[in-house]
Design an enzyme around this catalytic site. Structure first.
Site, PDB file in Angstrom:
ATOM      1  N   TYR A  54       0.582  -1.136  -0.049  1.00  0.00           N
ATOM      2  CA  TYR A  54       0.026  -0.031  -0.031  1.00  0.00           C
ATOM      3  C   TYR A  54       0.840   1.283  -0.081  1.00  0.00           C
ATOM      4  O   TYR A  54       0.269   2.416  -0.095  1.00  0.00           O
ATOM      5  CB  TYR A  54      -0.845  -0.065   1.293  1.00  0.00           C
ATOM      6  CG  TYR A  54      -1.824  -1.421   1.367  1.00  0.00           C
ATOM      7  CD1 TYR A  54      -2.254  -2.091   0.336  1.00  0.00           C
ATOM      8  CD2 TYR A  54      -2.578  -1.305   2.412  1.00  0.00           C
ATOM      9  CE1 TYR A  54      -2.863  -3.105   0.321  1.00  0.00           C
ATOM     10  CE2 TYR A  54      -3.432  -2.666   2.566  1.00  0.00           C
ATOM     11  CZ  TYR A  54      -3.621  -3.397   1.523  1.00  0.00           C
ATOM     12  OH  TYR A  54      -4.323  -4.501   1.691  1.00  0.00           O
ATOM     13  N   LYS A  79       1.706  -6.607   6.018  1.00  0.00           N
ATOM     14  CA  LYS A  79       1.837  -7.603   4.917  1.00  0.00           C
ATOM     15  C   LYS A  79       3.081  -7.828   4.238  1.00  0.00           C
ATOM     16  O   LYS A  79       3.559  -6.728   3.889  1.00  0.00           O
ATOM     17  CB  LYS A  79       0.645  -7.847   4.254  1.00  0.00           C
ATOM     18  CG  LYS A  79      -0.728  -7.666   5.184  1.00  0.00           C
ATOM     19  CD  LYS A  79      -2.026  -7.702   4.153  1.00  0.00           C
ATOM     20  CE  LYS A  79      -3.342  -6.970   4.856  1.00  0.00           C
ATOM     21  NZ  LYS A  79      -3.626  -5.549   4.402  1.00  0.00           N
ATOM     22  N   HIS A 112       0.750 -11.919   2.186  1.00  0.00           N
ATOM     23  CA  HIS A 112      -0.343 -11.484   1.500  1.00  0.00           C
ATOM     24  C   HIS A 112      -1.149 -12.116   0.521  1.00  0.00           C
ATOM     25  O   HIS A 112      -2.354 -12.087   0.606  1.00  0.00           O
ATOM     26  CB  HIS A 112       0.208 -10.160   0.793  1.00  0.00           C
ATOM     27  CG  HIS A 112      -0.667  -9.104   0.539  1.00  0.00           C
ATOM     28  ND1 HIS A 112      -0.488  -7.668   0.701  1.00  0.00           N
ATOM     29  CD2 HIS A 112      -2.041  -8.693   0.103  1.00  0.00           C
ATOM     30  CE1 HIS A 112      -1.328  -6.815   0.598  1.00  0.00           C
ATOM     31  NE2 HIS A 112      -2.351  -7.497   0.106  1.00  0.00           N
TER      32      HIS A 112
HETATM   33  N1  LIG Z   1      -5.607  -8.793   2.145  1.00  0.00           N
HETATM   34  C1  LIG Z   1      -5.862  -8.256   0.882  1.00  0.00           C
HETATM   35  O1  LIG Z   1      -5.501  -8.583  -0.262  1.00  0.00           O
HETATM   36  C2  LIG Z   1      -6.476  -7.139   0.739  1.00  0.00           C
HETATM   37  C3  LIG Z   1      -6.790  -6.294   2.107  1.00  0.00           C
HETATM   38  N2  LIG Z   1      -7.598  -5.005   1.923  1.00  0.00           N
HETATM   39  C4  LIG Z   1      -7.926  -4.578   3.417  1.00  0.00           C
HETATM   40  O2  LIG Z   1      -9.071  -4.213   3.506  1.00  0.00           O
HETATM   41  C5  LIG Z   1      -9.470  -2.857   3.580  1.00  0.00           C
HETATM   42  C6  LIG Z   1     -10.658  -2.587   3.235  1.00  0.00           C
HETATM   43  O3  LIG Z   1     -11.091  -2.867   1.976  1.00  0.00           O
HETATM   44  P1  LIG Z   1     -10.860  -1.598   0.684  1.00  0.00           P
HETATM   45  O4  LIG Z   1     -10.556  -2.493  -0.504  1.00  0.00           O
HETATM   46  O5  LIG Z   1     -10.375  -0.529   1.005  1.00  0.00           O
HETATM   47  O6  LIG Z   1     -12.584  -1.527   0.489  1.00  0.00           O
HETATM   48  P2  LIG Z   1     -13.993  -1.286   1.541  1.00  0.00           P
HETATM   49  O7  LIG Z   1     -14.877  -2.524   1.181  1.00  0.00           O
HETATM   50  O8  LIG Z   1     -13.478  -0.988   2.711  1.00  0.00           O
HETATM   51  O9  LIG Z   1     -14.356   0.224   0.809  1.00  0.00           O
HETATM   52  C7  LIG Z   1     -13.767   1.286   0.614  1.00  0.00           C
HETATM   53  C8  LIG Z   1     -14.470   2.320  -0.177  1.00  0.00           C
HETATM   54  O10 LIG Z   1     -15.939   2.667   0.523  1.00  0.00           O
HETATM   55  C9  LIG Z   1     -16.019   4.102   0.677  1.00  0.00           C
HETATM   56  N3  LIG Z   1     -16.502   4.046   1.889  1.00  0.00           N
HETATM   57  C10 LIG Z   1     -16.285   3.602   3.234  1.00  0.00           C
HETATM   58  N4  LIG Z   1     -16.819   3.891   4.143  1.00  0.00           N
HETATM   59  C11 LIG Z   1     -17.942   4.468   3.423  1.00  0.00           C
HETATM   60  C12 LIG Z   1     -19.348   4.802   3.998  1.00  0.00           C
HETATM   61  N5  LIG Z   1     -19.610   4.906   5.262  1.00  0.00           N
HETATM   62  N6  LIG Z   1     -20.172   5.379   3.094  1.00  0.00           N
HETATM   63  C13 LIG Z   1     -19.840   5.578   1.843  1.00  0.00           C
HETATM   64  N7  LIG Z   1     -18.774   5.305   1.328  1.00  0.00           N
HETATM   65  C14 LIG Z   1     -17.656   4.724   2.106  1.00  0.00           C
HETATM   66  C15 LIG Z   1     -14.616   4.591   0.570  1.00  0.00           C
HETATM   67  O11 LIG Z   1     -14.526   5.919   0.218  1.00  0.00           O
HETATM   68  P3  LIG Z   1     -13.736   6.921   1.099  1.00  0.00           P
HETATM   69  O12 LIG Z   1     -12.435   6.705   1.639  1.00  0.00           O
HETATM   70  O13 LIG Z   1     -13.753   8.189   0.031  1.00  0.00           O
HETATM   71  O14 LIG Z   1     -14.810   7.202   2.347  1.00  0.00           O
HETATM   72  C16 LIG Z   1     -13.655   3.602  -0.202  1.00  0.00           C
HETATM   73  O15 LIG Z   1     -13.971   4.054  -1.604  1.00  0.00           O
HETATM   74  C17 LIG Z   1      -8.268  -2.028   2.954  1.00  0.00           C
HETATM   75  O16 LIG Z   1      -8.087  -0.876   2.872  1.00  0.00           O
HETATM   76  C18 LIG Z   1      -7.124  -3.078   3.231  1.00  0.00           C
HETATM   77  O17 LIG Z   1      -6.634  -2.653   4.395  1.00  0.00           O
HETATM   78  C19 LIG Z   1      -8.190  -4.553   0.881  1.00  0.00           C
HETATM   79  C20 LIG Z   1      -7.983  -5.362  -0.386  1.00  0.00           C
HETATM   80  C21 LIG Z   1      -7.230  -6.592  -0.491  1.00  0.00           C
HETATM   81  O1  LIG Z   2      -4.271  -5.627  -0.572  1.00  0.00           O
HETATM   82  C1  LIG Z   2      -4.651  -5.894  -1.940  1.00  0.00           C
HETATM   83  C2  LIG Z   2      -5.521  -4.429  -2.353  1.00  0.00           C
HETATM   84  O2  LIG Z   2      -6.396  -4.984  -3.235  1.00  0.00           O
HETATM   85  C3  LIG Z   2      -5.785  -5.654  -4.313  1.00  0.00           C
HETATM   86  C4  LIG Z   2      -6.897  -5.997  -5.371  1.00  0.00           C
HETATM   87  O3  LIG Z   2      -7.989  -5.370  -5.240  1.00  0.00           O
HETATM   88  C5  LIG Z   2      -5.136  -6.871  -3.950  1.00  0.00           C
HETATM   89  O4  LIG Z   2      -4.663  -7.485  -4.912  1.00  0.00           O
HETATM   90  C6  LIG Z   2      -4.300  -6.600  -2.803  1.00  0.00           C
HETATM   91  O5  LIG Z   2      -4.061  -8.088  -2.188  1.00  0.00           O
END
Ligand SMILES: NC(=O)C1=CN([C@@H]2O[C@H](COP(=O)(O)OP(=O)(O)OC[C@H]3O[C@@H](n4cnc5c(N)ncnc54)[C@H](OP(=O)(O)O)[C@@H]3O)[C@@H](O)[C@H]2O)C=CC1
Ligand SMILES: O=C1CO[C@H](CO)[C@@H](O)[C@@H]1O
Length: 275
Positions: A54, A79, A112
Site C-alpha cells: 500500500y 503484510k 499477503h
Molecule cells: N489482504 C488483501 O489482499 C486485501 C486487504 N484489503 C484491506 O481491507 C481494507 C478494506 O478494503 P477496501 O478495498 O479498502 O474497500 P472497502 O470495502 O473498505 O471500501 C472502501 C470504499 O468505500 C468508501 N466508503 C467507506 N465507508 C463509507 C461509507 N460509510 N459511506 C460511503 N462510502 C464509504 C471509501 O471511500 P472514502 O475513503 O472516500 O470514504 C472507499 O471508496 C483495505 O483498506 C485493506 O486494508 C483490501 C484489499 C485486499
Molecule cells: O491488498 C490488496 C489490495 O487490493 C488488491 C486488489 O483489489 C489486492 O490485490 C491486494 O491484495
C-alpha cells in the site's frame, strides 16, 4: 460476540485482537494515511491494517504517533508482498516495513497472497521473527483451504488469522467453515466491496428499517458473522459512521436477506491465480 468498538477476539495463540479496525488500501499519500489513522484512533479504533504494497507505512506510523495512544493499546497489521516472499526476502521486507512504520514490534504480520513455491519459506521466516520477539502473531491472507493445509503441514506455528475478501456478495462459506474448524480467525477485506454494495436495494431497505446507513448494516453483519472487519475511509465522518454499529441489532429476517445476496462474486483476484 463483539459488542463495542474496543472489544477483542482471542486468537488461537491467546493474543487479543480488536474485532473492528481501519483499512488503508489506496491511501497512496502518506499525509492522507497519517490523517485517517490518527482520526480513526482518536475515534476509538484500535486495529490498523496496512501492507508494504500500500506504500503508506510511513504515513501509518506517523498517524499512530500523532494519536498519542500508547502502543500497547493498538493492534497494527502489515503484510509481506508477493515479490518479497521467500525466507531471506521476508526477513529483509519485515525490517523495511518496521523501519517505515517506526515501530519496535508488530502485532500481526500476514502473508499477503499464497504465492506458489514461496509461502512455506516465507512462513519459516515469520516464525523466526515471532521467536525473536519482533512479531506477536502471524497469519495469512487470501488462503483457500488447500493453501492452509499445505502451510500447516510444514509449520511450527499455526496462522491466527486468514484475511480474505468477504462481503454479502462473497460469503466464503467453505473457507469460513474451515477456519472456524481450525480456530483461525476470519478477517474481511473490502467489506463494502469497495463501495459497490452501498447502493444495493436489500441493504438499503434494511438500513432504512433500522435508521442506519448501508455501510453500517454490512459492517454490523460482519460483526454478527464473527468476522473481523477493516473498512477503509479517508473521511472522518465516514470513519466515525462505520464504527457506529453497536447500538442496534440485525434480526433474523435481516440476516436471511443478507445471506441470500451471496453470488460468489469477487472484486479482487481469485487466490487460485497465485498457485
Ligand atoms: N489482504 C488483501 O489482499 C486485501 C486487504 N484489503 C484491506 O481491507 C481494507 C478494506 O478494503 P477496501 O478495498 O479498502 O474497500 P472497502 O470495502 O473498505 O471500501 C472502501 C470504499 O468505500 C468508501 N466508503 C467507506 N465507508 C463509507 C461509507 N460509510 N459511506 C460511503 N462510502 C464509504 C471509501 O471511500 P472514502 O475513503 O472516500 O470514504 C472507499 O471508496 C483495505 O483498506 C485493506 O486494508 C483490501 C484489499 C485486499
Ligand atoms: O491488498 C490488496 C489490495 O487490493 C488488491 C486488489 O483489489 C489486492 O490485490 C491486494 O491484495
Amino acid at each position: 460476540m463483539v459488542k463495542s468498538l474496543q472489544d477483542t477476539k482471542t486468537l488461537n495463540n491467546g493474543v487479543e485482537m480488536p474485532g473492528f479496525g481501519l483499512g488503508v488500501f489506496k491511501v497512496w499519500e502518506d499525509d492522507e494515511a497519517r490523517f485517517s489513522v490518527q482520526k480513526a484512533i482518536e475515534n476509538g479504533y484500535r486495529l490498523i491494517d496496512t501492507a508494504s504494497f500500500y506504500d503508506n507505512e510511513v504515513g501509518v506510523g506517523q498517524g499512530i504517533k500523532d494519536s498519542g495512544v500508547s502502543r500497547d493499546e493498538l493492534f497494527v497489521t502489515t503484510k509481506v508482498w508477493n515479490e518479497e516472499q521467500g525466507y531471506d526476502n521476508t526477513l529483509r521486507a519485515f525490517e523495511a516495513s518496521m523501519n517505515r512504520l517506526g515501530l519496535e514490534y508488530l502485532d500481526l504480520y500476514l502473508v499477503h497472497w499464497p504465492v506458489k513455491d514461496y509461502y512455506r519459506d516465507t512462513w519459516k521466516a515469520m516464525e523466526r521473527l515471532v521467536d525473536e520477539g519482533l512479531i506477536r502473531s502471524i497469519g495469512v491472507s487470501n488462503f483457500k483451504q488447500r493453501h492452509l493445509e499445505h502451510l500447516m503441514a510444514g509449520a511450527n506455528v499455526k496462522p491466527v488469522v486468514n484475511q480474505v475478501e468477504y462481503h454479502p456478495h462473497l460469503q466464503q462459506q467453505d473457507v469460513k467453515a474451515f477456519c472456524e474448524q481450525e480456530n483461525i480467525q476470519l478477517e474481511a477485506w473490502s467489506p463494502l466491496k469497495q463501495g459497490q454494495l452501498l447502493e444495493d436495494e436489500t441493504i438499503k431497505k434494511i438500513a432504512d428499517k433500522h435508521g442506519k446507513k448501508p455501510a453500517q448494516i454490512i459492517l454490523r453483519w460482519d460483526v454478527d458473522m464473527n468476522v473481523v472487519t477493516i473498512p477503509k475511509s479517508v473521511k472522518e465522518h465516514r470513519i466515525i459512521e462505520n464504527s457506529d454499529i453497536f447500538d442496534f441489532q440485525l434480526d433474523q429476517d435481516d440476516l436471511a436477506a443478507i445471506k441470500a445476496l451471496n453470488r460468489d462474486e469477487r472484486v479482487g483476484p481469485d487466490p487460485d491465480q497465485f498457485g
